[in-house]
Design a protein around this motif. Structure first.
Motif, short mmCIF file in Angstrom:
data_model
loop_
_atom_site.label_atom_id
_atom_site.label_comp_id
_atom_site.label_asym_id
_atom_site.label_seq_id
_atom_site.Cartn_x
_atom_site.Cartn_y
_atom_site.Cartn_z
N UNK A 102 8.58 47.82 48.26
CA UNK A 102 9.98 47.76 48.67
C UNK A 102 10.22 48.76 49.81
N UNK A 103 10.79 48.26 50.90
CA UNK A 103 11.16 49.09 52.03
C UNK A 103 12.67 49.34 51.98
N UNK A 104 13.06 50.62 52.08
CA UNK A 104 14.48 50.98 52.00
C UNK A 104 14.85 51.88 53.16
N UNK A 105 16.08 51.78 53.62
CA UNK A 105 16.61 52.65 54.67
C UNK A 105 17.37 53.81 54.05
N UNK A 106 17.12 55.02 54.54
CA UNK A 106 17.87 56.19 54.08
C UNK A 106 19.17 56.24 54.88
N UNK A 107 20.24 55.82 54.26
CA UNK A 107 21.51 55.63 54.96
C UNK A 107 22.17 56.94 55.37
N UNK A 108 21.88 58.02 54.65
CA UNK A 108 22.57 59.28 54.91
C UNK A 108 22.15 59.91 56.24
N UNK A 109 21.02 59.49 56.78
CA UNK A 109 20.56 60.04 58.07
C UNK A 109 20.89 59.02 59.14
N UNK A 110 21.88 59.34 59.95
CA UNK A 110 22.30 58.43 61.03
C UNK A 110 21.91 59.02 62.37
N UNK A 111 21.52 58.16 63.28
CA UNK A 111 21.09 58.59 64.60
C UNK A 111 22.14 58.22 65.64
N UNK A 112 22.26 59.06 66.65
CA UNK A 112 23.18 58.78 67.74
C UNK A 112 22.63 57.63 68.59
N UNK A 113 23.49 57.02 69.34
CA UNK A 113 23.07 55.92 70.22
C UNK A 113 22.08 56.44 71.25
N UNK A 114 20.98 55.70 71.43
CA UNK A 114 19.95 56.10 72.39
C UNK A 114 19.01 57.17 71.85
N UNK A 115 19.07 57.44 70.56
CA UNK A 115 18.23 58.47 69.95
C UNK A 115 17.29 57.82 68.94
N UNK A 116 16.12 58.38 68.78
CA UNK A 116 15.18 57.90 67.77
C UNK A 116 14.34 59.06 67.28
N UNK A 117 13.67 58.85 66.15
CA UNK A 117 12.78 59.87 65.57
C UNK A 117 11.37 59.60 66.07
N UNK A 118 10.82 60.57 66.76
CA UNK A 118 9.49 60.44 67.34
C UNK A 118 8.41 60.72 66.31
N UNK A 119 8.62 61.75 65.48
CA UNK A 119 7.57 62.17 64.56
C UNK A 119 8.19 62.73 63.28
N UNK A 120 7.45 62.60 62.19
CA UNK A 120 7.91 63.07 60.89
C UNK A 120 6.76 63.76 60.17
N UNK A 121 7.07 64.83 59.44
CA UNK A 121 6.10 65.51 58.59
C UNK A 121 6.85 66.14 57.44
#
Length: 362
Positions: A179-198
């Motif tokens: 099951x794939x789920x989206x974490x709704x509490x973390x919202x990104x601004x327009x034109x922004x994305x997450x490059x890396x996660x650890x």
């Protein structure tokens, strides 16, 4: 003048205190010896702990001819056997020069890659298809094209028993239920994305790309509350262009790949608690113009750099101070690749249309 009873009690107490001190010293020496093994791969640790340690019994801790010479609480023979095991452990740069132990078909190029000690997860077809393996065979493929999911980076959380996936949002993937789920509490601004996660034991670290890059430290658990935040000026210098990949090891050291304005790449090391730069890494050389795919992964106290920004691509091993320890060019099909550890005994590589597994200990 002491009575016979007083003398007897005094001598008994003295013997009791000596016995406690003697036992504590032996336990302390053993613990200090064991502590030195924590940074080793599990296969080495198990081999080391299988070595029989000689007992001191109740003999005095003095340099008597009857006792063998000891180092760090173990006998000289055991110490030399341990040292031999450590020196014989192959470097990752040497492991990847071998033929892969196992190989599976991906049918397309995939860069995002992560693994637990059992599952291996990657994405192909421009991140529209999620593919999961174990060490023996492919487990499933999931079409994400209808979900508009774009993933730049993956990591595994042993606390959640799930994969975390970062891109235009933050997602979780449960390998047991698929099951794939989206974490709704973390919202990104327009034109922004997450490059890396650890992640470390209790926190998620997110590297954002936007007009002004930043790193967030958030709680790993339900509310994912913001704990700390650092702006671009806190981790990049005026001569730097961008940060591309972040990873944390078990000693809370954060490594970051950085592209400089002159086109060269380097890896800096930080204290993850305050993002204080501990070591400014050496230059990895000039990169291919426009290429932004220089990755890093922890390997015990060392760091493996996956340099897709050179021709041919390189695997570089850095020591705990960010200095170059070994470097190799890989003989592989053209295309970017990535690496991850599967437990402590395997290295996984996704290269062009293949997933390859290399056994660290042959």
């Amino acid at each position: 003048m002491f009575s016979n009873i007083s003398i007897f009690v005094f001598l008994s107490l003295e013997s009791f205190v000596y016995s406690i001190g003697h036992t504590y010293f032996r336990m302390d020496a053993f613990k200090r010896g064991q502590f030195k093994f924590r940074s080793l791969p599990r296969c080495l640790s198990l081999a080391i702990r299988s070595i029989s340690f000689e007992r001191l019994d109740n003999r005095p801790l003095s340099n008597t001819p009857s006792l063998p010479r000891r180092r760090n609480g173990i006998s000289a023979d055991s110490y030399n056997e341990i040292r031999k095991l450590i020196l014989q452990a192959p470097l990752p740069t040497a492991v990847l020069q071998r033929s892969p132990t196992k190989e599976f078909s991906l049918d397309d190029i995939g860069i995002p890659l992560a693994a637990s000690s059992y599952y291996i997860l990657t994405l192909i077809n421009e991140c529209s298809t999620l593919v999961m393996f174990n060490k023996d065979h492919e487990l499933c493929r999931i079409d994400l094209s209808n979900l508009l999911v774009l993933v730049h980076d993956l990591c595994w959380s042993s606390k959640l028993n799930m994969f975390l996936m970062a891109g235009y949002s933050l997602y979780t993937f449960n390998p047991r239920s698929c099951i794939l789920s989206t974490i709704e509490r973390i919202t990104l601004a327009r034109g922004e994305w997450i490059v890396s996660i650890t992640i470390d034991s209790n926190s998620i670290y997110l590297l954002y790309s936007s007009r002004s890059a930043r790193i967030e430290c958030r709680s790993l658990f339900l509310l994912h509350t913001l704990e700390k935040q650092w702006l671009e000026k806190d981790f990049l210098r005026q001569t730097d262009f961008l940060a591309q990949c972040i990873r944390i090891n078990q000693w809370n050291i954060l490594a970051m790949t950085i592209k400089q304005k002159d086109g060269g790449w380097r890896v800096d090391l930080y204290d993850s608690n305050n993002l204080y730069r501990i070591h400014r890494g050496c230059s990895l050389g000039q990169g291919v113009p426009g290429m932004r795919n220089c990755l890093v992964m922890p390997y015990n106290r060392l760091w493996i750099v996956i340099n897709n920004c050179s021709i041919p691509e390189q695997v570089i091993l850095l020591d705990e101070n960010g200095r170059m320890k070994a470097k190799t060019h890989l003989d592989k099909p053209r295309g970017c690749f990535n690496l991850c550890l599967v437990g402590d005994e395997w290295i996984a590589m996704n290269v062009k249309d293949k997933l390859r597994l290399y056994k660290v200990q042959s």
